[in-house]
Scaffold this active site. Structure first.
Site, PDB file in Angstrom:
ATOM      1  N   GLU A 206      21.925  78.411  65.190  1.00 42.95           N
ATOM      2  CA  GLU A 206      22.358  79.239  64.071  1.00 42.95           C
ATOM      3  C   GLU A 206      22.705  78.388  62.849  1.00 42.95           C
ATOM      4  OE1 GLU A 206      24.476  82.254  67.221  1.00 42.95           O
ATOM      5  OE2 GLU A 206      24.614  82.757  65.127  1.00 42.95           O
TER       6      GLU A 206
ATOM      7  N   ASP B  30      25.500  92.453  65.851  1.00 44.75           N
ATOM      8  CA  ASP B  30      25.568  91.066  66.303  1.00 44.75           C
ATOM      9  C   ASP B  30      27.039  90.748  66.600  1.00 44.75           C
ATOM     10  OD1 ASP B  30      23.527  88.242  65.309  1.00 44.75           O
ATOM     11  OD2 ASP B  30      25.025  88.417  66.886  1.00 44.75           O
TER      12      ASP B  30
HETATM   13  C1  GLC Z   1      24.766  85.307  68.047  1.00 46.66           C
HETATM   14  C2  GLC Z   1      23.379  85.472  67.471  1.00 46.66           C
HETATM   15  C3  GLC Z   1      22.521  86.456  68.217  1.00 46.66           C
HETATM   16  C4  GLC Z   1      22.908  86.480  69.675  1.00 46.66           C
HETATM   17  C5  GLC Z   1      24.331  87.008  69.762  1.00 46.66           C
HETATM   18  C6  GLC Z   1      24.841  87.007  71.210  1.00 46.66           C
HETATM   19  O1  GLC Z   1      25.712  85.111  67.039  1.00 46.66           O
HETATM   20  O2  GLC Z   1      23.287  85.778  66.081  1.00 46.66           O
HETATM   21  O3  GLC Z   1      21.149  86.051  68.039  1.00 46.66           O
HETATM   22  O4  GLC Z   1      22.032  87.328  70.407  1.00 46.66           O
HETATM   23  O5  GLC Z   1      25.233  86.281  68.948  1.00 46.66           O
HETATM   24  O6  GLC Z   1      24.959  85.693  71.682  1.00 46.66           O
END
Ligand code: GLC
Length: 622
Positions: free
Chosen positions: A516, A321
């Site tokens: 988030e 991530d």
């Molecule tokens: C974010 C999220 C993830 C996402 C990634 C790219 O922090 O946790 O779900 O796909 O970053 O944006």
């Protein structure tokens, strides 16, 4: 209890041979380049050529300026041409969060978030949404989306609850497979196939409230606001003083926290959808920020390698991530790189400094801390996905698809999805459906006329936001189209002339858009302003209908007795007319709760033997 390995090999023998041949020609730096995924604002197409980068992403809100489908296509194509100009010309995989349509793009069709699709319980609908989303994504040159989330939210105080289809693991598996099928279309090698990313591995939604270490509250208390911290991610999210207010409300208390569950629960509940997704041919998994029993998933060799790759036979690649590896040993980046790659991370999402990662991994290999065989395994997996998508033969997409972005057929589908996602939880005195050609209907609340609010997070920007952020129809506009403008009177604040009385008053309430951990909330009650609005309208109408736009069930137990009808509308997307269709009886209510609806704060997190105001499966027909 081990799960049986998946049976669908991604490549034939000729394709496997091609991958091995290519791998044998690659230098160490070219291999590490394929394992590197920066965010588009930190690299140029020339960097992609020079470094042989395997991927570039747009994070939430990572848009070109102006934000149009054509500009998106121009941006992505430039990066792809940069990759094709590298020594070996390995095509790029550009990734975006198209989690409810191609939601970063202004003008794209925005579908209901997953919590609403879970309530619709219609796998064919989700498959069609996957296909429509794939067409809009491919139109802009993109071939990878970071979806579906197969989160199974246990505590709806979590800001990512709306990204989960359900608290029922089997339903999550069914709908995730449907989305994957839709993204695949006529086959992974077809020109409009989009690579899914099944996320966040694993048990991202099982963390305990208060266990998140994502935000150093002490450090923030010293900084005037997040913008002064070294935390670039929070800074670019433009977290100003309101950020400190969000922290007081509970932000970052549970997201990215620790799942303390036992292995039997992890396997039976949270791992099952991954096996279903792999069996459906998914070739990418995104690691979770969260931990299991105190160990960060980004460093969890048992789950990333022994279980996912060896036991389940996963032949695709694992992407980290956003800055996910940095959290393993905060401040010791080289140690983070070694731990994550050796645990089984194959591609690193390193939004801000690709060359720092590349240098660190190069040193780790040269120093014997990461074996060449591990690098080869990671690159083989990445190349496998690119060959499966036929990227080497077909690295460019058809510009004619641009006319499909936000097209009427897709908006009709989104309207159908919005209608099917609504759940009728109370309807006394036949308050619903709203009737035509009767006395004027009062619609009240600022959220009744706000496309941004009904779309929620991950819409144009990371957090989403109020206002006409993208073309669509609000619920109020939908009601006026359906009932006739003259029959619908609107009061944003519910402050009404003294002598007015209505047969039916309809109040739309909403959560402020969030994403988030910014959406973690300690208190899920309605706000004082919302309760006051309800009281004002209640006093002036014979029957009160409440429509709730939210990313999760909220605590409404005390207010519900004062309502004649109640509809959970979740986050329905751009097509507010779909909500009006059901409220006015043109389409029946068919939605059923895919989450338990807590009766009180004692029901958070959800427990099998806990109480609930409404149980999963609840919902009235109109
Ligand atoms: C974010 C999220 C993830 C996402 C990634 C790219 O922090 O946790 O779900 O796909 O970053 O944006």
């Amino acid at each position: 209890m081990p799960l049986s390995p998946v049976t669908s090999p991604p490549l034939n023998s000729a394709q496997q041979h091609f991958v091995e041949q290519l791998l044998s020609k690659m230098t160490l730096d070219e291999k590490i380049g394929q394992m590197t995924q920066p965010e588009k604002n930190s690299v140029t197409p020339a960097d992609v050529t020079r470094l042989g980068l395997g991927s570039v992403l747009s994070g939430g809100g990572g848009n070109p300026d102006p934000n149009t489908p054509a500009e998106w296509r121009g941006m992505v194509t430039a990066f792809q041409e940069g990759a094709l100009a590298s020594r070996l010309g390995i095509p790029l995989l550009y990734g975006v969060d198209a989690v409810h349509g191609h939601n970063n793009v202004v003008g794209a069709t925005i579908f209901p978030h997953n919590i609403g699709l879970g309530a619709a319980r219609d796998a064919d609908l989700v498959r069609r949404i996957g296909r429509a989303t794939a067409l809009e994504v491919v139109a802009t040159g993109v071939r990878w989306t970071f979806a579906p989330a197969v989160s199974i939210p246990q505590d709806v105080r979590w800001g990512r609850s709306y990204e989960g289809y359900s608290q029922d693991s089997a339903l999550v598996s069914e709908l995730a497979v449907a989305l994957i099928d839709g993204l695949k279309g006529d086959g992974w090698n077809s020109p409009t196939a989009v690579l899914p990313s099944v996320k966040h591995y694993v048990a991202d939604a099982a963390a305990t409230w208060g266990s998140s270490k994502r935000v150093n509250r002490q450090a923030l208390a010293e900084a005037q606001n997040a913008a002064q911290t070294t935390d670039q991610t929070l800074a670019i999210a433009h977290m100003d003083q309101s950020f400190v207010e969000l922290l007081k409300l509970g932000a970052w208390q549970i997201d990215q926290g620790d799942a303390e569950i036992d292995e039997a629960t992890l396997r039976a509940v949270h791992l099952a959808p991954y096996r279903a997704a792999l069996e459906a041919g998914a070739l990418n998994v995104m690691a979770s920020y969260s931990s299991w029993q105190g160990l960060k998933m980004h460093a969890h060799q048992y789950l990333l390698t022994d279980v996912l790759k060896d036991e389940l036979g996963f032949e695709g690649f694992v992407v980290s991530d956003w800055e996910g590896i940095d959290q393993i040993y905060p401040g010791d980046y080289d140690r983070c790189v070694v731990a994550s790659i050796n645990a089984g991370i194959d591609m690193v999402m390193v939004p801000f400094d690709a060359e720092r990662f590349i240098g660190s991994l190069r040193r780790a290999v040269q120093g014997g801390e990461v074996f060449p065989a591990r690098i080869d395994d990671a690159v083989r997996r990445i190349l496998t996905a690119k060959v499966a998508l036929n990227l080497f033969e077909n690295p460019r997409t058809d510009p004619a698809l641009l006319e499909l972005v936000g097209c009427s057929a897709h908006r009709t589908l989104a309207r159908e999805a919005a209608a099917k996602s609504l759940v009728l939880l109370k309807n006394e005195g036949d308050a619903l459906p709203l009737r035509r050609n009767t006395s004027p209907l009062l619609v009240a609340g600022p959220d009744a006329d706000d496309v941004g609010v009904q779309c929620g997070g991950w819409t144009v920007s990371w957090m989403g936001g109020r206002g006409p952020t993208t073309p669509g129809t609000s619920i109020l506009q939908g009601l006026r189209h359906t009932l006739g403008a003259e029959q619908v009177q609107y009061s944003a604040d519910g402050q009404l002339p003294v002598d007015t009385e209505y047969e039916v008053g309809l109040v739309v309430l909403a959560e402020e858009p969030y994403a988030e951990g910014m959406g973690d909330r300690a208190n899920l009650h309605l706000s004082a302003d919302q309760v006051a609005l309800l009281r004002r309208v209640r006093a002036r109408c014979q029957r009160l209908v409440v429509v709730l736009l939210s990313g999760r069930p909220l605590l409404i137990t005390d207010e519900l007795p004062h309502w004649d009808a109640f509809v959970a509308a979740w986050l329905p997307g751009t097509e507010g007319e779909g909500v009006a269709d059901v409220l006015c009886g043109d389409v029946p209510f068919t939605g059923r709760l895919s989450f338990d609806w807590p009766q009180s704060a004692e029901d958070l997190p959800r427990r099998e033997d806990g109480s609930a105001l409404f149980r999963m499966g609840a919902g009235l027909n109109s």
